[in-house]
Every structure is written in C-alpha cells, then in structure tokens.
Design an enzyme around this catalytic site. Structure first.
Site, PDB file in Angstrom:
ATOM      1  N   SER B 157       1.437  -0.661   0.085  1.00 28.84           N
ATOM      2  CA  SER B 157      -0.431   0.418  -0.155  1.00 28.84           C
ATOM      3  C   SER B 157       0.701   1.292  -0.267  1.00 28.84           C
ATOM      4  O   SER B 157       1.928   1.425  -0.947  1.00 28.84           O
ATOM      5  CB  SER B 157      -0.894   0.205   1.241  1.00 28.84           C
ATOM      6  OG  SER B 157      -2.137   1.101   0.800  1.00 28.84           O
ATOM      7  N   ARG B 227     -11.930   6.206  10.556  1.00 28.28           N
ATOM      8  CA  ARG B 227     -10.946   4.886  10.385  1.00 28.28           C
ATOM      9  C   ARG B 227     -12.588   3.693   9.772  1.00 28.28           C
ATOM     10  O   ARG B 227     -12.124   2.607   9.414  1.00 28.28           O
ATOM     11  CB  ARG B 227     -10.682   4.504  11.691  1.00 28.28           C
ATOM     12  CG  ARG B 227     -10.210   3.434  12.338  1.00 28.28           C
ATOM     13  CD  ARG B 227      -9.564   3.186  11.056  1.00 28.28           C
ATOM     14  NE  ARG B 227      -8.309   1.311  11.431  1.00 28.28           N
ATOM     15  CZ  ARG B 227      -7.344   1.726  10.471  1.00 28.28           C
ATOM     16  NH1 ARG B 227      -6.702   2.170   9.297  1.00 28.28           N
ATOM     17  NH2 ARG B 227      -6.387   0.155  10.996  1.00 28.28           N
ATOM     18  N   ASP B 324      -8.628  -6.678  -3.979  1.00 27.55           N
ATOM     19  CA  ASP B 324      -7.793  -5.324  -4.060  1.00 27.55           C
ATOM     20  C   ASP B 324      -9.023  -3.751  -4.877  1.00 27.55           C
ATOM     21  O   ASP B 324      -8.439  -4.085  -5.589  1.00 27.55           O
ATOM     22  CB  ASP B 324      -7.036  -5.565  -3.868  1.00 27.55           C
ATOM     23  CG  ASP B 324      -6.021  -3.236  -3.200  1.00 27.55           C
ATOM     24  OD1 ASP B 324      -6.975  -2.901  -3.422  1.00 27.55           O
ATOM     25  OD2 ASP B 324      -5.031  -3.438  -2.842  1.00 27.55           O
ATOM     26  N   HIS B 357      -8.242  -4.992   0.360  1.00 28.49           N
ATOM     27  CA  HIS B 357      -6.798  -4.799   0.236  1.00 28.49           C
ATOM     28  C   HIS B 357      -6.155  -5.338   1.560  1.00 28.49           C
ATOM     29  O   HIS B 357      -4.774  -5.478   1.415  1.00 28.49           O
ATOM     30  CB  HIS B 357      -6.651  -2.725   0.221  1.00 28.49           C
ATOM     31  CG  HIS B 357      -5.789  -1.733   0.054  1.00 28.49           C
ATOM     32  ND1 HIS B 357      -4.865  -2.575  -1.066  1.00 28.49           N
ATOM     33  CD2 HIS B 357      -5.443  -1.126   1.193  1.00 28.49           C
ATOM     34  CE1 HIS B 357      -3.676  -1.507  -0.084  1.00 28.49           C
ATOM     35  NE2 HIS B 357      -4.295  -1.135   0.585  1.00 28.49           N
ATOM     36  N   ASP B 358      -7.154  -5.502   2.277  1.00 32.81           N
ATOM     37  CA  ASP B 358      -6.082  -5.578   3.464  1.00 32.81           C
ATOM     38  C   ASP B 358      -5.386  -6.766   3.048  1.00 32.81           C
ATOM     39  O   ASP B 358      -4.604  -7.564   3.791  1.00 32.81           O
ATOM     40  CB  ASP B 358      -7.517  -5.608   4.416  1.00 32.81           C
ATOM     41  CG  ASP B 358      -7.117  -5.225   5.474  1.00 32.81           C
ATOM     42  OD1 ASP B 358      -6.546  -4.621   5.291  1.00 32.81           O
ATOM     43  OD2 ASP B 358      -7.724  -4.818   6.287  1.00 32.81           O
TER      44      ASP B 358
END
Lengths: 197, 384
Positions: B157, B227, B324, B357-358
C-alpha cells in the site's frame, strides 16, 4: 535441455531481447540469459509457473496472452517465442500477428496433429490420440486448436508471414530422415522461425 | 515465548529511537531543524551489512511490524504474516528494519512531538510531509545503521509507494524494490475517500483547528468515522459478506427499530473505529492521507511514469490482489507496464484472494509462496 528447446536456443542471437509467451517454469529464458546473454521477459498465467520462474531468476509477468500483447510496443523485441502453446490459445491467428508486431522475428513450436502415430491412434483405435507431446486426455486438455504442419503453413501464407526456417522432430526429439522428407506425416513436433513478409 | 518462536515469530522486540540534529528540508519548503525516528529491527545485520531490508509502513502503521513488545501483548506487529524465521522476510537470513514515518504518532517526530522552537506541541503546525521526505529521512536512518545499500526496500500500500520512491530517488542504495498492493498514484475515487475521512475529523467540534492538545478534547468521533470509512474500503464486499453477512447482534426476536447496533458489521466497524481512536493521532491521520494524495512520481515527467522510472536500477517485484478495489491489480499493472516500457527488470504476480486491500497483511498461501521465492532470490544474490 530438451532438443526442441536447444533448437529454439540456437535461433536466438547473442544479446537478443526476447519475450517468451507462456514461459512455464522459465527454464528456456534462464538458458537464453546464461548462454546467449539474452534479456527480456516471460509471460505466464499459471501461478506455479510464475513462482518457479521467479526461482529460476527470470523476469516473469503474470499475464493472459489471450488478451493480447498490448503491454508491449511495436518492435520491442528481437525474438518472440511461443513453445508448445499455440494450440492452447483462443485465437492463434491473432496471436501470431501480435507476435510479429512486438517482435522482429518469431519462433513457434507446436505438436503436429498429422503425425503418423496420432493418425493411427484415431484411425484404428477410434480414440482421441495421446502422445508425448499431447499428454492430456481429451476432457482435461488445455489444447483447443490443434493444427497440422500444412495448416500452420497455410495460415502463415494467409497472414503474409514469411517462414525463415522449419525443423521437425520425431517423438524422441530426434530429426530422422523420414521426418525431414515428409514432415507432415513423420514430424511430431514442428519448429518454425517466422517474420513479417 | 517458545511457542511463538516455534510459529516463526521474532519474539519480544524493544523499539529504538535515534535523534538527528541535521535539519531536514521538506518538499513543502519548510525545514525540520531536528527530528527523531523510532524503529525496530529483526534478525542480525551481517558483517558487510548486505542483508538489510527496509520495510515501509502503510497509512496507519508504525514501526512495530513483527513480534511482540511484551510477553502478554495480544496482537503482534502489523506484518507478522511476512516477517520472521521461515517467512518471506526471513529473519534467519535478513536484518529487517521498520521505521515509524516522520509525522507519525508512535515515537518519530510528528504532530504529537514538541516543537523545539516554541516549546509547545506541534499539533496542526507540524509541516506536511511527502513520500519523498520519508525516503530522505529513512536514508539518514540507513546511514546511522551503517547500511549503504538495502538488499531490498519493501512495503504494501503506502509502503509500496515508498519502496517505489526509494528506487527512483536512491537507485544506488537498494538492490531490489518490493511493491505490494500499491499504485503509481491515487485515483480520484481514492482522493475522495481520503477527503471524506479528513472532513470527518476536521468538522468534529473537538478538532479545534488541530489544536486539540491544548484542551485535551480530541476529535474522537471524527477520527472514528474516518477509520470506519477506511475499513470499509480495505475489505472486499465478498470478505465482508463472508465475515458478517447480515448477521444480527444478539439473537432475540426481530428488528429493534432504532439506530443502535443492529447488525454485526456495525458492531465491528464501531469497535475498529473506537480502538483506533485510542492509538492514533488525528493530525497524523490527516497528514498521512495527504501524503498519499500527493504521491505521483510521474507528475514531474509530464505524467510519464516510465520516464519517472527511467533511472531505476533495482529489479522490482510487484504483487497485487484480485479483490483489492482500493488499489486494484490495474493500478499495479500500470507500474509494471511503465517498468517494461523503460526496459527494467520486473516480475509481477496477481494473487487470487478475497480479502480486499487488506490481503497484503494476511498469510495468503500463494502470496507467501511467491514472495518467499522472490526473497530467496534476493538472499542468494547477497549470499545469505
């Protein structure tokens, strides 16, 4: 090194920039990097092949060659190599055109479906042939466009592709007299060097 | 600790700090007169300092990339999946360094530090920093550690963007660049998400123009919302669906017809948001998202990324994940394409994974395998 790959390697010039389509485990590219000081990339779709290519220290890009070679500019390579993969692509005609767009010359190898043992298999046993070069059963094969030496040469003519050189090998990767005389019947693997006419 | 060591953990780690007195000129035009960098290291530096790997952290990360700070710490460092004995960044071979980015809130100089010129906390007055500024500051950390050339600079990232910037700005100082789940620049959609996150923080009455340290009332709600939004974008729809579906909190009866937590996914987001508030600073979050927005190495070359990468000498390993959508495979592919255009050595793997994405933080088997294989190549090259 298998003798078909030896022949392919002998067609690659010192320091050539090469693109290997469907590079598998990257063995051919490794050989070309080491022995011919070639540079370039392999394209591969199989995850296992990509990992093994990385282990072999070659530059490998995960990519589906059925989607074309749009990542590459015209004439970006001296050689574009397609070994034993032509029969597994969606549109062999379009791929051949793409190969000679991005490459000055192309090298293509494929299993010749007119090989006498395969003819025998189909004619006498009435079953889909299996052999060294065609090691899959019909229901699990990745190969979708089998062709013969005559078919390939006819396609080249239609696409205005010039054949620089042709070689054929029998099932033991040798090049016996019979195969040289009547390649379409006695050649199991066909190897071609091609360029734009 | 034996159990952890058996599972390939680096074990208990003590973070370190180093102070730099030499002023650092920033892209913004401002100068930091002096600064501190917090960092952790795993493994042993070899005699000729050839086995060092710099790990760059992502948006809300810090220098705690692997192992545990205490025996009873619940969660290990953020890249535990990839750093440790037998893992891709194998600490039996490599000396792995992870620093807290400048502007961070976990030990490096940032908004929560004291400005030596005023004697007050920097707060909102801390200058905006860029990915290039981070590379400059990390290069000084390398000097301090006696590392002339990293065997690799790696990150996912925003960390992958730093690895890319390292290859551009300091070509002689890294052998390999490992760029995972990254992009050559943010898309308009990405900048939009960042802006919503920032507005959530800045419009919180407790934000007080960033000077919340004076009153001690931190913009908790705003940071929590930022968040929560981030979390939604880091997961894929499939991963969220699999994890929570429409599962309900509590088992009794039908809907409660109010706005309390009704669904499991709401509970998860609120928990993630609230726990983030306890460990992260709002001004740092603003600054890190802005650094992401600004990153665009092609900008100085009329948008030509290949031109920006033309001086690169390090071979690249680029990886992306199919699900992602924040930094999709197409974005990684742009980096690959630019490297191909300028004739650089590059390998690229597109990893099938449904975590979004994680995924770059997780032990996805194929990811581990291909990453490990690449790093074995790096290890062989430096002879470890």
């Amino acid at each position: 090194m298998r003798s078909d790959l030896e022949i392919v390697a002998s067609w690659v010039g010192r320091g050539d920039r090469v693109l290997d389509l469907g590079c598998g485990d990257g063995r051919l590219l490794r050989h070309l990097f080491d022995r011919r000081q070639a540079t370039g990339y392999g394209l591969e779709i199989d995850p296992e092949g990509i990992t093994r290519s990385i282990a072999n220290g070659v530059n490998v890009i995960e990519s589906d060659i059925d989607e074309g070679l749009s990542d590459f500019d015209d004439n970006a390579f001296d050689q574009v190599i397609l070994t034993q993969t032509l029969q597994a692509v969606q549109r062999p005609d379009q791929l051949l055109r793409e190969m000679l767009r991005v490459g000055r010359t192309g090298i293509v190898t494929f299993p010749n479906f007119a090989y006498y043992r395969l003819r025998w298999h189909l004619a006498v046993k009435g079953r889909m042939p299996m052999s060294h070069a065609l090691s899959y059963a019909w229901y699990e094969t990745p190969n979708i466009h089998f062709c013969t030496i005559h078919d390939f040469e006819a396609l080249c003519e239609q696409l205005s592709i010039h054949i620089i050189e042709q070689r054929v090998l029998s099932h033991d990767y040798k090049s016996p007299l019979l195969a040289r005389w009547i390649p379409n019947l006695f050649g199991e693997v066909a190897l071609y060097r091609i360029c734009r006419a | 600790m034996t159990a952890l060591a058996d599972e390939g953990s680096v074990g208990v780690i003590t973070p370190r700090t180093v102070d730099f007195d030499e002023p650092l000129a920033l892209d913004s035009g401002r100068v930091l007169p002096a600064y501190t960098i917090a960092y952790e290291t795993y493994g042993e530096l070899n005699a000729d300092a050839s086995n060092a790997i710099l790990v760059c952290h992502a948006l809300s990360g810090n220098h705690h990339a692997a192992g545990y700070h205490h025996h009873d710490e619940r969660k290990p460092g953020w890249w535990e999946a990839c750093i440790g004995p037998g893992k891709p960044l194998d600490t039996n071979r490599f000396f792995v360094v992870c620093s807290n980015n400048l502007g961070g809130c976990h030990g490096s100089t940032g908004p929560t530090s004291t400005d030596p010129e005023t004697g007050h906390l920097y707060g909102a007055d801390f200058p905006l920093v860029t990915v290039r500024d981070w590379v400059r500051s990390q290069a000084r950390l390398a000097d301090h550690l006696g590392i002339e050339r990293w065997a690799a600079v790696a990150g996912g990232s925003l960390g992958g963007m730093q690895a890319m910037q390292w290859a551009i700005d300091e070509p002689e100082r890294l052998r390999h660049a490992v760029v995972i789940a990254a992009a050559p620049r943010l898309s308009a959609q990405n900048i939009a998400f960042n802006e919503v996150a920032r507005q959530a923080i800045r419009s919180d009455p407790d934000f007080q123009e960033g000077r919340y340290a004076v009153t001690g009332d931190r913009p908790r709600t705003g940071l929590m919302l930022a968040r929560m939004l981030g979390h939604i974008t880091y997961l894929s729809e499939a991963a969220m669906g699999e994890k929570f579906g429409r599962d309900r909190r509590g088992t009794a009866g039908g809907y409660r017809y109010n706005y309390d937590v009704e669904f499991e996914v709401e509970s998860y987001l609120r928990y993630q948001g609230q726990s983030f508030v306890d460990r992260f600073d709002a001004n740092t979050y603003l600054l890190m998202t802005r650094a992401l927005d600004y990153f665009d190495p092609a900008a100085g070359h009329d948008g030509d990324l290949a031109a920006a990468l033309s001086g690169v000498t390090a071979p690249f390993f680029v990886a992306s994940f199919t699900s992602d959508w924040r930094f999709p495979p197409a974005a990684s592919h742009e980096i690959v394409r630019a490297l191909l255009d300028t004739d650089k050595r590059v390998s690229y793997a597109e990893i099938r994974a449904n975590q979004g994405h994680d995924a770059f933080l997780m032990p996805v088997p194929r990811y581990r395998e291909v990453f490990t294989t690449y790093m074995q190549r790096v290890a062989a090259e430096v002879g470890v």
